[in-house]
Design a protein around this motif. Structure first.
Motif, PDB file in Angstrom:
ATOM      1  N   PRO A 288      40.252  37.051  30.642  1.00 11.10           N
ATOM      2  CA  PRO A 288      41.124  37.847  31.480  1.00 11.10           C
ATOM      3  C   PRO A 288      40.246  38.033  32.593  1.00 11.10           C
ATOM      4  O   PRO A 288      38.976  38.100  32.702  1.00 11.10           O
ATOM      5  CB  PRO A 288      41.278  39.074  30.654  1.00 11.10           C
ATOM      6  CG  PRO A 288      41.045  38.785  29.237  1.00 11.10           C
ATOM      7  CD  PRO A 288      39.991  37.753  29.379  1.00 11.10           C
ATOM      8  N   ILE A 289      41.086  37.836  33.876  1.00  4.25           N
ATOM      9  CA  ILE A 289      40.497  38.274  35.176  1.00  4.25           C
ATOM     10  C   ILE A 289      40.424  39.484  35.527  1.00  4.25           C
ATOM     11  O   ILE A 289      41.508  40.326  35.538  1.00  4.25           O
ATOM     12  CB  ILE A 289      41.123  37.296  36.301  1.00  4.25           C
ATOM     13  CG1 ILE A 289      40.894  35.955  35.801  1.00  4.25           C
ATOM     14  CG2 ILE A 289      40.860  37.422  37.622  1.00  4.25           C
ATOM     15  CD1 ILE A 289      41.791  34.767  36.718  1.00  4.25           C
ATOM     16  N   SER A 290      39.285  40.155  36.017  1.00  2.00           N
ATOM     17  CA  SER A 290      39.171  41.543  36.480  1.00  2.00           C
ATOM     18  C   SER A 290      39.828  41.545  37.794  1.00  2.00           C
ATOM     19  O   SER A 290      40.620  42.475  38.109  1.00  2.00           O
ATOM     20  CB  SER A 290      37.908  42.128  36.243  1.00  2.00           C
ATOM     21  OG  SER A 290      36.908  41.169  37.033  1.00  2.00           O
ATOM     22  N   LYS A 291      39.227  40.831  38.746  1.00  2.00           N
ATOM     23  CA  LYS A 291      39.780  40.622  39.907  1.00  2.00           C
ATOM     24  C   LYS A 291      39.401  39.286  40.707  1.00  2.00           C
ATOM     25  O   LYS A 291      38.622  38.498  40.416  1.00  2.00           O
ATOM     26  CB  LYS A 291      38.881  41.900  40.924  1.00  2.00           C
ATOM     27  CG  LYS A 291      37.396  41.386  41.154  1.00  2.00           C
ATOM     28  CD  LYS A 291      36.693  42.342  42.142  1.00  2.00           C
ATOM     29  CE  LYS A 291      35.032  42.114  42.081  1.00  2.00           C
ATOM     30  NZ  LYS A 291      34.475  42.686  43.292  1.00  2.00           N
ATOM     31  N   ILE A 303      42.891  43.326  39.552  1.00  3.43           N
ATOM     32  CA  ILE A 303      44.041  42.870  38.699  1.00  3.43           C
ATOM     33  C   ILE A 303      43.814  43.750  37.499  1.00  3.43           C
ATOM     34  O   ILE A 303      44.888  44.409  37.114  1.00  3.43           O
ATOM     35  CB  ILE A 303      43.975  41.506  38.353  1.00  3.43           C
ATOM     36  CG1 ILE A 303      44.398  40.800  39.568  1.00  3.43           C
ATOM     37  CG2 ILE A 303      45.098  41.187  37.192  1.00  3.43           C
ATOM     38  CD1 ILE A 303      44.459  39.148  39.448  1.00  3.43           C
ATOM     39  N   ALA A 304      42.582  43.873  36.711  1.00  6.30           N
ATOM     40  CA  ALA A 304      42.484  44.865  35.671  1.00  6.30           C
ATOM     41  C   ALA A 304      42.145  46.133  35.999  1.00  6.30           C
ATOM     42  O   ALA A 304      40.988  46.253  36.501  1.00  6.30           O
ATOM     43  CB  ALA A 304      41.591  44.203  34.625  1.00  6.30           C
ATOM     44  N   LYS A 305      43.034  47.206  36.349  1.00  2.00           N
ATOM     45  CA  LYS A 305      42.706  48.375  36.900  1.00  2.00           C
ATOM     46  C   LYS A 305      41.550  48.972  36.186  1.00  2.00           C
ATOM     47  O   LYS A 305      40.992  49.766  36.722  1.00  2.00           O
ATOM     48  CB  LYS A 305      43.978  49.183  37.165  1.00  2.00           C
ATOM     49  CG  LYS A 305      45.083  48.387  37.867  1.00  2.00           C
ATOM     50  CD  LYS A 305      45.020  48.505  39.236  1.00  2.00           C
ATOM     51  CE  LYS A 305      46.167  48.002  40.174  1.00  2.00           C
ATOM     52  NZ  LYS A 305      46.493  46.475  39.710  1.00  2.00           N
ATOM     53  N   ASP A 306      41.730  49.073  34.742  1.00  3.98           N
ATOM     54  CA  ASP A 306      40.618  49.720  34.064  1.00  3.98           C
ATOM     55  C   ASP A 306      39.594  48.884  33.582  1.00  3.98           C
ATOM     56  O   ASP A 306      38.688  49.477  32.691  1.00  3.98           O
ATOM     57  CB  ASP A 306      41.384  50.414  32.808  1.00  3.98           C
ATOM     58  CG  ASP A 306      42.138  49.411  32.029  1.00  3.98           C
ATOM     59  OD1 ASP A 306      42.044  48.271  32.521  1.00  3.98           O
ATOM     60  OD2 ASP A 306      42.791  49.920  30.824  1.00  3.98           O
ATOM     61  N   GLY A 307      39.479  47.759  34.060  1.00  2.00           N
ATOM     62  CA  GLY A 307      38.285  46.515  33.641  1.00  2.00           C
ATOM     63  C   GLY A 307      38.676  46.106  32.372  1.00  2.00           C
ATOM     64  O   GLY A 307      37.534  45.344  32.100  1.00  2.00           O
TER      65      GLY A 307
END
Ligand code: PLP
Ligand code: COI
Length: 339
Positions: A288-291, A303-307
């Motif tokens: 998964p991509i965080s940002k 992208i992953a607001k909560d990491g």
């Protein structure tokens, strides 16, 4: 062998006992051969060295809770290698021979297949190279195919967790009508400088944009890109990305989970609208991509607001791994059980 710490393997090379080879000469493939040598005796003018006549594959074997060994999508990898061979004019290996060689390599190195509990797997690396001497630019007349295996852990540090990726506009990995759709070594050589830059800046991979317009998302270093929005699985359609077998599998799983699947051009700006995004591939599984940071344009897409990995990525990851390890039934016929 030294004790292998199965649960803490990285994605690296560990010597195993045997590899399997096959040679093409006078228009025909010979019989499979087994060797314990890690070396190849090669003519200095071999086309693989000078003109990049080299194609490879990457697939995995898994040890199940039931003790069985399963190879994931063996035939698809065989077919993709054939397509890569067509792409750079190399002799094609029959699907059956490719499969037989992989199964043999797995069986002969059975003691290197990580135990179920470790979450690791046996990476299978088939390789095909042009071996005959050629100084003018033209295809070889002789080829060598080989398969080696090596036990591996996660490709990205930490396994299933989010990581950032970077857009670096000064670099292209593949041209729109070039070899990006084939698994040829030259594509990876073309990605090394950008990859190194991204890593040194703390990113897991480069997210490439299309080379023509620098507008649409292509793929991530050694993996395809996908995103989730409004119960839809979205993945780029492009003439310069590798047709990922993992991505193909995820599209089917997503559809059967009741999601819509869209394979289409994905403009960079759309990153701002995604609920989840990830890299997918044999080595990457789902990462998964965080940002995404567009370093030249000074833009950042969180992208992953909560990491943390999102719920859809997590569900897809668990389903895929479940099928690969045999925890879930193989309703798609994706798995070859090795007896
Ligand atoms: N894209 C590239 C450039 C790759 O090297 C890989 C790895 O094989 C992938 C995508 C993912 O493909 P697959 O899922 O078939 O492993
Ligand atoms: C794979 O996912 O199998 C790959 O080949 C990626 C990379 C190690 C080249």
């Amino acid at each position: 062998m030294n004790e292998i710490d199965w649960s803490n393997l990285s994605f690296g090379y560990i010597k195993t006992d045997f590899n399997v080879r096959c040679h093409y000469k006078d228009g025909a493939w010979g019989d499979l051969e087994v060797t314990d040598s890690e070396s190849i005796n090669l003519h200095m003018a071999a086309t693989c060295l000078h003109y990049g006549q080299e194609v490879f594959e990457g697939l995995k074997a898994f040890r199940g809770k039931d003790g069985k060994i399963r190879i994931f999508r063996l035939e698809e990898n065989a077919k993709r290698m054939q397509s890569s061979c067509d792409g750079i004019l190399m002799a094609k290996l029959p699907v059956e021979k490719f499969s037989e060689a992989c199964i043999k390599a797995v069986k002969m190195n059975e003691r290197f297949i990580p135990p179920y509990e470790s979450g690791s797997s046996l990476y299978i690396r088939p390789l095909l190279i042009g071996t005959s001497a050629q100084v003018g630019v033209s295809p070889a007349k002789e080829y060598t195919f080989l398969v080696f295996v090596t036990p591996v852990g996660p490709y990205f540090k930490g396994g299933f967790q989010t990581s950032p990726v970077a857009i670096l506009r000064q670099y292209d990995r593949a041209a729109p009508l070039g070899t990006g759709i084939y698994k040829v070594g030259g594509n990876y050589a073309a990605s090394l400088v950008a990859g190194d830059k991204a890593h040194s800046l703390g990113y897991a991979a480069v997210l490439y944009l299309d080379a023509r317009e620098k507008k649409y998302i292509d793929e991530c270093g050694p993996a395809n890109f996908f995103a989730i929005k409004n119960n839809c699985y979205i993945t780029p359609k492009s003439s310069s990305i590798l047709p990922s077998i993992t991505n193909n599998s995820l599209m089917k799983l997503a559809e059967d989970m009741g999601m819509k699947v869209e394979r289409r051009q994905v403009a960079e700006e759309e990153l701002a609208t995604f609920e989840e995004a990830g890299q997918c591939g044999t080595a990457a599984v789902i990462s998964p991509i965080s940002k995404v940071d567009d370093l030249d344009e000074n833009k950042s897409y969180l992208i992953a607001k909560d990491g943390k990995p999102g719920p859809v990525c997590t569900k897809l990851y668990n389903k895929l791994r479940g099928i690969q390890y045999g925890d879930e039934p193989d309703t798609y016929g994706w798995v070859t059980v090795v007896d």
